[in-house]
Design an enzyme around this catalytic site. Sequence first.
Site, PDB file in Angstrom:
ATOM      1  N   HIS A 107     -27.588  20.616  -2.426  1.00 38.25           N
ATOM      2  CA  HIS A 107     -27.683  21.136  -3.785  1.00 38.25           C
ATOM      3  C   HIS A 107     -26.756  22.331  -3.994  1.00 38.25           C
ATOM      4  CE1 HIS A 107     -29.686  21.768  -7.594  1.00 38.25           C
ATOM      5  NE2 HIS A 107     -29.818  23.051  -7.314  1.00 38.25           N
ATOM      6  N   CYS A 163      -1.308   1.644  -3.261  1.00 40.06           N
ATOM      7  CA  CYS A 163      -2.319   2.711  -3.098  1.00 40.06           C
ATOM      8  C   CYS A 163      -1.737   4.118  -3.066  1.00 40.06           C
ATOM      9  CB  CYS A 163      -3.095   2.496  -1.799  1.00 40.06           C
ATOM     10  SG  CYS A 163      -3.436   0.778  -1.403  1.00 40.06           S
ATOM     11  N   LYS A 187       0.279   5.233  -6.247  1.00 40.70           N
ATOM     12  CA  LYS A 187      -0.722   5.215  -7.328  1.00 40.70           C
ATOM     13  C   LYS A 187      -1.621   6.442  -7.255  1.00 40.70           C
ATOM     14  CE  LYS A 187      -4.576   3.972  -6.472  1.00 40.70           C
ATOM     15  NZ  LYS A 187      -5.137   2.664  -6.382  1.00 40.70           N
ATOM     16  N   TYR A 202      -8.608  -3.730 -11.465  1.00 42.19           N
ATOM     17  CA  TYR A 202      -8.323  -2.470 -10.794  1.00 42.19           C
ATOM     18  C   TYR A 202      -7.023  -1.843 -11.318  1.00 42.19           C
ATOM     19  CZ  TYR A 202     -11.160  -3.266  -6.431  1.00 42.19           C
ATOM     20  OH  TYR A 202     -12.122  -3.450  -5.498  1.00 42.19           O
ATOM     21  N   CYS A 248       0.823  -1.211   0.000  1.00 40.43           N
ATOM     22  CA  CYS A 248       0.000   0.000   0.000  1.00 40.43           C
ATOM     23  C   CYS A 248       0.854   1.256   0.000  1.00 40.43           C
ATOM     24  CB  CYS A 248      -0.930  -0.007   1.216  1.00 40.43           C
ATOM     25  SG  CYS A 248      -1.821   1.534   1.399  1.00 40.43           S
ATOM     26  N   GLU A 285     -26.375  14.373  -4.795  1.00 41.77           N
ATOM     27  CA  GLU A 285     -27.783  14.568  -4.413  1.00 41.77           C
ATOM     28  C   GLU A 285     -28.687  13.631  -5.200  1.00 41.77           C
ATOM     29  OE1 GLU A 285     -29.822  18.280  -5.673  1.00 41.77           O
ATOM     30  OE2 GLU A 285     -27.954  18.778  -6.684  1.00 41.77           O
ATOM     31  N   GLU A 342      -6.600   1.481 -13.623  1.00 38.76           N
ATOM     32  CA  GLU A 342      -6.056   2.672 -12.967  1.00 38.76           C
ATOM     33  C   GLU A 342      -4.814   3.185 -13.700  1.00 38.76           C
ATOM     34  OE1 GLU A 342      -5.592   1.549  -8.855  1.00 38.76           O
ATOM     35  OE2 GLU A 342      -7.694   1.998  -8.403  1.00 38.76           O
TER      36      GLU A 342
HETATM   37  P1  NDP Z   1      -7.693  -8.107 -10.665  1.00 41.21           P
HETATM   38  O1  NDP Z   1      -8.003  -9.471 -10.207  1.00 41.21           O
HETATM   39  O2  NDP Z   1      -8.566  -6.973 -10.289  1.00 41.21           O
HETATM   40  O3  NDP Z   1      -7.610  -8.114 -12.265  1.00 41.21           O
HETATM   41  C1  NDP Z   1      -6.797  -9.013 -12.941  1.00 41.21           C
HETATM   42  C2  NDP Z   1      -7.070  -8.830 -14.422  1.00 41.21           C
HETATM   43  O4  NDP Z   1      -6.148  -9.593 -15.176  1.00 41.21           O
HETATM   44  C3  NDP Z   1      -8.456  -9.297 -14.817  1.00 41.21           C
HETATM   45  O5  NDP Z   1      -8.930  -8.426 -15.795  1.00 41.21           O
HETATM   46  C4  NDP Z   1      -8.191 -10.681 -15.385  1.00 41.21           C
HETATM   47  O6  NDP Z   1      -9.107 -11.090 -16.348  1.00 41.21           O
HETATM   48  C5  NDP Z   1      -6.847 -10.485 -16.035  1.00 41.21           C
HETATM   49  N1  NDP Z   1      -6.069 -11.712 -16.138  1.00 41.21           N
HETATM   50  C6  NDP Z   1      -5.812 -12.612 -15.157  1.00 41.21           C
HETATM   51  N2  NDP Z   1      -5.040 -13.607 -15.626  1.00 41.21           N
HETATM   52  C7  NDP Z   1      -4.795 -13.326 -16.918  1.00 41.21           C
HETATM   53  C8  NDP Z   1      -4.074 -13.990 -17.945  1.00 41.21           C
HETATM   54  N3  NDP Z   1      -3.442 -15.131 -17.723  1.00 41.21           N
HETATM   55  N4  NDP Z   1      -4.038 -13.411 -19.175  1.00 41.21           N
HETATM   56  C9  NDP Z   1      -4.692 -12.256 -19.408  1.00 41.21           C
HETATM   57  N5  NDP Z   1      -5.393 -11.592 -18.470  1.00 41.21           N
HETATM   58  C10 NDP Z   1      -5.448 -12.120 -17.257  1.00 41.21           C
HETATM   59  O7  NDP Z   1      -6.183  -7.877 -10.260  1.00 41.21           O
HETATM   60  P2  NDP Z   1      -5.284  -6.585 -10.170  1.00 41.21           P
HETATM   61  O8  NDP Z   1      -3.914  -7.090 -10.412  1.00 41.21           O
HETATM   62  O9  NDP Z   1      -5.802  -5.483 -11.018  1.00 41.21           O
HETATM   63  O10 NDP Z   1      -5.437  -6.145  -8.663  1.00 41.21           O
HETATM   64  C11 NDP Z   1      -5.245  -7.100  -7.625  1.00 41.21           C
HETATM   65  C12 NDP Z   1      -6.090  -6.751  -6.436  1.00 41.21           C
HETATM   66  O11 NDP Z   1      -5.531  -5.650  -5.758  1.00 41.21           O
HETATM   67  C13 NDP Z   1      -7.502  -6.318  -6.772  1.00 41.21           C
HETATM   68  O12 NDP Z   1      -8.370  -7.389  -6.959  1.00 41.21           O
HETATM   69  C14 NDP Z   1      -7.870  -5.486  -5.577  1.00 41.21           C
HETATM   70  O13 NDP Z   1      -8.339  -6.350  -4.572  1.00 41.21           O
HETATM   71  C15 NDP Z   1      -6.555  -4.872  -5.181  1.00 41.21           C
HETATM   72  N6  NDP Z   1      -6.456  -3.493  -5.656  1.00 41.21           N
HETATM   73  C16 NDP Z   1      -7.327  -2.546  -5.197  1.00 41.21           C
HETATM   74  C17 NDP Z   1      -7.261  -1.245  -5.630  1.00 41.21           C
HETATM   75  C18 NDP Z   1      -8.230  -0.233  -5.106  1.00 41.21           C
HETATM   76  O14 NDP Z   1      -8.884  -0.489  -4.123  1.00 41.21           O
HETATM   77  N7  NDP Z   1      -8.373   0.918  -5.772  1.00 41.21           N
HETATM   78  C19 NDP Z   1      -6.241  -0.797  -6.589  1.00 41.21           C
HETATM   79  C20 NDP Z   1      -5.392  -1.865  -7.008  1.00 41.21           C
HETATM   80  C21 NDP Z   1      -5.503  -3.149  -6.559  1.00 41.21           C
HETATM   81  P3  NDP Z   1     -10.504 -11.797 -15.958  1.00 41.21           P
HETATM   82  O15 NDP Z   1     -11.411 -10.693 -15.529  1.00 41.21           O
HETATM   83  O16 NDP Z   1     -10.936 -12.409 -17.250  1.00 41.21           O
HETATM   84  O17 NDP Z   1     -10.218 -12.788 -14.909  1.00 41.21           O
END
Ligand code: NDP
Length: 451
Positions: free
Chosen positions: A434, A47, A50, A177, A42, A439, A181
């Site tokens: 408002h 976080c 970022k 995510y 984080c 709202e 982002e």
């Molecule tokens: P996510 O699980 O959110 O997303 C992973 C993405 O990668 C999905 O779109 C997934 O596709 C894709 N993917 C997975 N495996 C493959 C593959 N082999 N080939 C191609 N695409 C693939 O993970 P993130 O890494 O973005 O983030 C991890 C976690 O960190 C989040 O789930 C969240 O909990 C936390 N986080 C929170 C944030 C916040 O609160 N603002 C910011 C950043 C991270 P598919 O959908 O098809 O599975």
Amino acid sequence: MSFDFDLFVIGGGSGGVRAARVAAEAGARVGLAEESRMGGTCVIRGCVPKKLMVFASSYPAAVAEARAYGWSARLGGFDWLAFRAKLHGELDRLEGIYRGNLLKAGVAIYDARAVLEDAHRVRLDSGESVSAKHILVATGARPFVPEFPGHELALTSNDMFDLEALPKRLLVVGGGYIACEFAGIMNGLGVEVTQFYRGAQILRGFDDEARGHVAEAMRARGIDIHCGTEVLAMERDGAGVRVACTGGNDRSFDAVLYATGRVPNSAGLGLEALGVGLGRNGEVKVDAYSQTAVPSIYAVGDVTDRINLTPVAIREGHAFADTVFNGRPTTADHELVASAVFTQPELGSVGLTEEQAREREPIEVYSAAFRPMQSLFAGQNEKVMMKLIVAQASRKVLGCHIVAPAAGEMIQLAAIAIKMGATKEDFDRTVAVHPTMAEELVTLRSPVRKA
Ligand code: NDP
């Protein structure tokens, strides 16, 4: 039997640090080992940096808007290296605060990697070995990059804060995510961003209507999103990377960011040999009190792969310390956890999506999309979206989804009402503030559909 410590924590991220501090403040003798930098994902590579990059990337749009409001503002260049130096200075400051708070609480810090020797003993790579009545594994997670020809050319989110220069053309792979982002951040910083996602729509798991809304706004802001597209291979192309993908649209980029999920940091800690169960992705299996199959060993945060968010890890770490050191058995509450995706505009959500709620019970859906005052005046078409999912029987608001600038701020407040069990009528009898965007949440008159 006497131990060197009452608690030894492995990992100085959000969960581990909270647990260590609360336990130490309760009078426990606490040690903590961190192999990298204090603060964890984080603070050091997630976080915090970022969000600072989100801020940095928001100024070109703000300057454009300022012009529409009559300012003769002009955008100069962006000095990435100056920003990067300042960013790292801030991370150093925060790391110092984390370290200072631990020391103030009386925690012994070991800047070393720790592995488990037995149910009560930890070996440090500095050579030391220490014993503890309880051990907390809070080692977090790390980026996952799938194996394919050329995968070693991929950058991960860890690398994005240390770039020597901003790429001119960036490919972002993934639709979650982190991918969304960074696509927004880099686009805002003037990088030409292409995003490949293997599925039909980005942000799987979020409300479908909200996902569509975010994707449309990202595209309108200039991010070239290709759904149903997978990378087959990558190879070096001068200073850049040549990417072969499904659909045949092979192209070269200056850099490729893989944001394809994260995996728990559980390997090589000696957990399995001790009988601590690991799940399919390597997540440490724990009960509601974060206790593993070995009674003296607990685990919190991303290494347990429950809800991978900093505030959740903090709650889990706190609940563990209350349970074990404050005589108050406490489970972390994983219900109705709000979160925000810091895309531009942001997506804030809490509770059930329309798709999830529909499966459970009859619902009403209230939803509005409109052009907000500030950007409308500036001649922009971007719409915000406010959506409530309401149970027909109990009238409770089951979910709230907001796509708007500052949706993260709004959803935090909506989450309080929803956590308290607010009904649609509670929202309705709340007088609007408002003129605001939020709202709309208390003026949504009739359902757009029932399901
Ligand atoms: P996510 O699980 O959110 O997303 C992973 C993405 O990668 C999905 O779109 C997934 O596709 C894709 N993917 C997975 N495996 C493959 C593959 N082999 N080939 C191609 N695409 C693939 O993970 P993130 O890494 O973005 O983030 C991890 C976690 O960190 C989040 O789930 C969240 O909990 C936390 N986080 C929170 C944030 C916040 O609160 N603002 C910011 C950043 C991270 P598919 O959908 O098809 O599975």
